[in-house]
Motif scaffolding. Sequence first.
Motif, PDB file in Angstrom:
ATOM      1  N   PHE B  26      23.792 -29.419 -42.781  1.00 27.12           N
ATOM      2  CA  PHE B  26      24.331 -30.648 -43.386  1.00 27.12           C
ATOM      3  C   PHE B  26      25.122 -31.472 -42.375  1.00 27.12           C
ATOM      4  CE2 PHE B  26      23.650 -27.715 -46.940  1.00 27.12           C
ATOM      5  CZ  PHE B  26      22.789 -28.511 -47.704  1.00 27.12           C
ATOM      6  N   ILE B  27      25.299 -30.922 -41.163  1.00 25.65           N
ATOM      7  CA  ILE B  27      25.917 -31.691 -40.070  1.00 25.65           C
ATOM      8  C   ILE B  27      24.787 -32.082 -39.113  1.00 25.65           C
ATOM      9  CG2 ILE B  27      27.681 -31.667 -38.265  1.00 25.65           C
ATOM     10  CD1 ILE B  27      28.800 -29.120 -39.749  1.00 25.65           C
ATOM     11  N   PRO B  28      24.361 -33.341 -39.105  1.00 22.94           N
ATOM     12  CA  PRO B  28      23.216 -33.717 -38.274  1.00 22.94           C
ATOM     13  C   PRO B  28      23.539 -33.667 -36.782  1.00 22.94           C
ATOM     14  CG  PRO B  28      24.123 -35.660 -39.382  1.00 22.94           C
ATOM     15  CD  PRO B  28      24.912 -34.486 -39.856  1.00 22.94           C
ATOM     16  N   LEU B  29      22.940 -32.729 -36.059  1.00 21.06           N
ATOM     17  CA  LEU B  29      23.187 -32.583 -34.615  1.00 21.06           C
ATOM     18  C   LEU B  29      21.892 -32.670 -33.813  1.00 21.06           C
ATOM     19  CD1 LEU B  29      25.652 -29.541 -34.826  1.00 21.06           C
ATOM     20  CD2 LEU B  29      26.277 -31.897 -34.320  1.00 21.06           C
ATOM     21  N   GLY B  30      20.786 -33.023 -34.478  1.00 24.47           N
ATOM     22  CA  GLY B  30      19.496 -33.106 -33.784  1.00 24.47           C
ATOM     23  C   GLY B  30      19.023 -31.735 -33.351  1.00 24.47           C
ATOM     24  N   VAL B  31      18.719 -31.622 -32.039  1.00 22.03           N
ATOM     25  CA  VAL B  31      18.244 -30.337 -31.508  1.00 22.03           C
ATOM     26  C   VAL B  31      19.326 -29.268 -31.644  1.00 22.03           C
ATOM     27  CG1 VAL B  31      17.294 -29.203 -29.444  1.00 22.03           C
ATOM     28  CG2 VAL B  31      16.831 -31.621 -29.854  1.00 22.03           C
ATOM     29  N   GLY B  32      20.589 -29.719 -31.651  1.00 21.52           N
ATOM     30  CA  GLY B  32      21.718 -28.789 -31.782  1.00 21.52           C
ATOM     31  C   GLY B  32      21.599 -27.922 -33.022  1.00 21.52           C
ATOM     32  N   ASN B  33      21.095 -28.500 -34.127  1.00 15.07           N
ATOM     33  CA  ASN B  33      20.933 -27.730 -35.365  1.00 15.07           C
ATOM     34  C   ASN B  33      20.007 -26.533 -35.149  1.00 15.07           C
ATOM     35  OD1 ASN B  33      21.394 -30.736 -36.786  1.00 15.07           O
ATOM     36  ND2 ASN B  33      22.332 -29.002 -37.821  1.00 15.07           N
ATOM     37  N   SER B  34      18.874 -26.803 -34.480  1.00 20.42           N
ATOM     38  CA  SER B  34      17.904 -25.719 -34.248  1.00 20.42           C
ATOM     39  C   SER B  34      18.508 -24.644 -33.349  1.00 20.42           C
ATOM     40  CB  SER B  34      16.634 -26.270 -33.590  1.00 20.42           C
ATOM     41  OG  SER B  34      15.956 -27.087 -34.506  1.00 20.42           O
ATOM     42  N   LEU B  35      19.280 -25.085 -32.319  1.00 27.24           N
ATOM     43  CA  LEU B  35      19.885 -24.111 -31.404  1.00 27.24           C
ATOM     44  C   LEU B  35      20.919 -23.255 -32.125  1.00 27.24           C
ATOM     45  CD1 LEU B  35      20.259 -26.298 -28.173  1.00 27.24           C
ATOM     46  CD2 LEU B  35      18.551 -24.536 -28.665  1.00 27.24           C
ATOM     47  N   ILE B  36      21.728 -23.908 -32.991  1.00 28.27           N
ATOM     48  CA  ILE B  36      22.741 -23.152 -33.761  1.00 28.27           C
ATOM     49  C   ILE B  36      22.039 -22.148 -34.675  1.00 28.27           C
ATOM     50  CG2 ILE B  36      24.451 -23.361 -35.629  1.00 28.27           C
ATOM     51  CD1 ILE B  36      25.289 -26.033 -34.353  1.00 28.27           C
ATOM     52  N   ASN B  37      20.980 -22.617 -35.359  1.00 28.08           N
ATOM     53  CA  ASN B  37      20.251 -21.719 -36.267  1.00 28.08           C
ATOM     54  C   ASN B  37      19.640 -20.540 -35.518  1.00 28.08           C
ATOM     55  OD1 ASN B  37      20.820 -23.194 -38.551  1.00 28.08           O
ATOM     56  ND2 ASN B  37      19.016 -24.482 -38.351  1.00 28.08           N
ATOM     57  N   LEU B  38      19.109 -20.818 -34.323  1.00 27.05           N
ATOM     58  CA  LEU B  38      18.508 -19.744 -33.518  1.00 27.05           C
ATOM     59  C   LEU B  38      19.572 -18.745 -33.081  1.00 27.05           C
ATOM     60  CD1 LEU B  38      15.911 -18.687 -32.176  1.00 27.05           C
ATOM     61  CD2 LEU B  38      16.515 -19.993 -30.151  1.00 27.05           C
ATOM     62  N   ALA B  39      20.728 -19.279 -32.641  1.00 28.37           N
ATOM     63  CA  ALA B  39      21.816 -18.400 -32.183  1.00 28.37           C
ATOM     64  C   ALA B  39      22.294 -17.522 -33.337  1.00 28.37           C
ATOM     65  CB  ALA B  39      22.969 -19.242 -31.637  1.00 28.37           C
ATOM     66  N   ILE B  40      22.418 -18.113 -34.535  1.00 28.44           N
ATOM     67  CA  ILE B  40      22.886 -17.332 -35.688  1.00 28.44           C
ATOM     68  C   ILE B  40      21.838 -16.285 -36.068  1.00 28.44           C
ATOM     69  CG2 ILE B  40      23.495 -17.448 -38.142  1.00 28.44           C
ATOM     70  CD1 ILE B  40      24.853 -20.109 -37.607  1.00 28.44           C
ATOM     71  N   ALA B  41      20.537 -16.656 -35.962  1.00 26.12           N
ATOM     72  CA  ALA B  41      19.467 -15.687 -36.279  1.00 26.12           C
ATOM     73  C   ALA B  41      19.529 -14.506 -35.305  1.00 26.12           C
ATOM     74  CB  ALA B  41      18.099 -16.367 -36.217  1.00 26.12           C
ATOM     75  N   VAL B  42      19.764 -14.798 -34.012  1.00 23.22           N
ATOM     76  CA  VAL B  42      19.872 -13.717 -33.015  1.00 23.22           C
ATOM     77  C   VAL B  42      21.075 -12.830 -33.338  1.00 23.22           C
ATOM     78  CG1 VAL B  42      20.345 -13.240 -30.578  1.00 23.22           C
ATOM     79  CG2 VAL B  42      18.668 -14.983 -31.192  1.00 23.22           C
ATOM     80  N   ALA B  43      22.195 -13.467 -33.742  1.00 24.43           N
ATOM     81  CA  ALA B  43      23.398 -12.693 -34.089  1.00 24.43           C
ATOM     82  C   ALA B  43      23.122 -11.787 -35.287  1.00 24.43           C
ATOM     83  CB  ALA B  43      24.553 -13.643 -34.398  1.00 24.43           C
ATOM     84  N   LYS B  44      22.411 -12.333 -36.298  1.00 20.09           N
ATOM     85  CA  LYS B  44      22.093 -11.518 -37.479  1.00 20.09           C
ATOM     86  C   LYS B  44      21.176 -10.343 -37.103  1.00 20.09           C
ATOM     87  CE  LYS B  44      20.931 -15.065 -40.207  1.00 20.09           C
ATOM     88  NZ  LYS B  44      20.378 -15.774 -41.372  1.00 20.09           N
ATOM     89  N   ALA B  45      20.159 -10.640 -36.284  1.00 22.78           N
ATOM     90  CA  ALA B  45      19.226  -9.581 -35.862  1.00 22.78           C
ATOM     91  C   ALA B  45      19.976  -8.505 -35.078  1.00 22.78           C
ATOM     92  CB  ALA B  45      18.105 -10.180 -35.014  1.00 22.78           C
ATOM     93  N   ALA B  46      20.929  -8.941 -34.227  1.00 26.00           N
ATOM     94  CA  ALA B  46      21.696  -7.983 -33.427  1.00 26.00           C
ATOM     95  C   ALA B  46      22.551  -7.092 -34.336  1.00 26.00           C
ATOM     96  CB  ALA B  46      22.578  -8.725 -32.426  1.00 26.00           C
ATOM     97  N   LEU B  47      23.151  -7.700 -35.368  1.00 27.16           N
ATOM     98  CA  LEU B  47      23.970  -6.924 -36.313  1.00 27.16           C
ATOM     99  C   LEU B  47      23.122  -5.885 -37.039  1.00 27.16           C
ATOM    100  CD1 LEU B  47      26.456  -9.220 -38.294  1.00 27.16           C
ATOM    101  CD2 LEU B  47      26.969  -7.170 -37.004  1.00 27.16           C
ATOM    102  N   ILE B  48      21.965  -6.328 -37.541  1.00 22.17           N
ATOM    103  CA  ILE B  48      21.073  -5.407 -38.256  1.00 22.17           C
ATOM    104  C   ILE B  48      20.632  -4.285 -37.317  1.00 22.17           C
ATOM    105  CG2 ILE B  48      18.823  -5.179 -39.405  1.00 22.17           C
ATOM    106  CD1 ILE B  48      19.181  -8.106 -40.342  1.00 22.17           C
ATOM    107  N   GLY B  49      20.252  -4.663 -36.095  1.00 20.58           N
ATOM    108  CA  GLY B  49      19.787  -3.671 -35.121  1.00 20.58           C
ATOM    109  C   GLY B  49      20.880  -2.678 -34.757  1.00 20.58           C
ATOM    110  N   ALA B  50      22.070  -3.208 -34.455  1.00 15.90           N
ATOM    111  CA  ALA B  50      23.151  -2.349 -33.959  1.00 15.90           C
ATOM    112  C   ALA B  50      23.653  -1.388 -35.032  1.00 15.90           C
ATOM    113  CB  ALA B  50      24.300  -3.214 -33.447  1.00 15.90           C
ATOM    114  N   VAL B  51      23.830  -1.882 -36.254  1.00 12.54           N
ATOM    115  CA  VAL B  51      24.450  -1.039 -37.291  1.00 12.54           C
ATOM    116  C   VAL B  51      23.403  -0.366 -38.178  1.00 12.54           C
ATOM    117  CG1 VAL B  51      26.120  -0.978 -39.173  1.00 12.54           C
ATOM    118  CG2 VAL B  51      26.454  -2.561 -37.268  1.00 12.54           C
ATOM    119  N   PHE B  52      22.543  -1.184 -38.806  1.00 15.73           N
ATOM    120  CA  PHE B  52      21.598  -0.598 -39.772  1.00 15.73           C
ATOM    121  C   PHE B  52      20.519   0.248 -39.080  1.00 15.73           C
ATOM    122  CE2 PHE B  52      22.338  -4.174 -43.127  1.00 15.73           C
ATOM    123  CZ  PHE B  52      23.570  -3.616 -43.415  1.00 15.73           C
TER     124      PHE B  52
END
Lengths: 207, 87
Positions: B26-52
């Motif tokens: 909801f905050i229009p950042l152009g390409v920044g939105n995709s980069l933030i989403n990708l970074a958060i997806a990597v963080a989520k995958a890392a959490l699942i991998g590390a703990v679960f």
Amino acid sequence: MSVETQGEPLPTGLKASGELGVFVFLVSEGLLFGALILGYTVMRLSPGADFAGASKELSLLLGTLNTCVLLTSSLAAALATMWADGKRDGYARIAILVTAALGLVFLSIKSYEWFDEAQKGLLPFRDVSDRYPKASPQEHREFFDAYLVLTGTHGLHLISGIGLMLGITVFWKRLVHPAHTLKMAALYWHFIDVIWVFLFPLLYLVR
Amino acid sequence: MITIRSAVLTYIGLIVLVLLTVGSIFIPLGVGNSLINLAIAVAKAALIGAVFMHLRKPLPLAAMSIFVLLFWLCLMYGFTLSDYATR
């Protein structure tokens, strides 16, 4: 074979473990989804294309809800593994059932989404050109092709994951090392979750 | 071996990351939105991998498998996108 119980080295000198086999399988699965996502990426990077604009047609609410459902199922799978390791079989089997049930909830929501999108003429079951009288409907069509392939392949994996979980809980007492079998199945379940973690922003959040 | 506490905390962290990634669009950042989403997806995958998936301190063979996957993905994406970007 189990890591805990099959400690005897094989004639090759290696210790037998199902874990390496599961990881090799997950690597091949990762490459499969990697290739599919690469196809999506190339289509999205096409110059001048409004490929990602079609994402607005997807339900953000249902996509977010489904993500939470799948993450909750992963928590249940992790707890099941933990309880199985601690010999609390009853808790473990209930947690496995919860995992499979949440997988079914995810598939139900996804099926409703597919049905709704097909009704609107968005999926490649019907021509979408009348839906997009804009200059470049082809990109929208490509987006929904990619969407169907990615979510469909993920859905097929989830169906096999649900079957695996249900099989383990039904045949729990017949398994030689149920805790180890569950650990291997849980790795697959978490992997399916990780794939969705990447698909969700690529498909729903590029509007 | 994980505990109920670490599993639940990881789960709460994952849900917070989902809300963050959805909120960020909801905050229009152009390409920044995709980069933030990708970074958060990597963080989520890392959490699942590390703990679960118990990969915080992986066995050598598991670590090698992850390395092999990332290596081949780098080759696949690197060659394809470098060709695509230089046409």
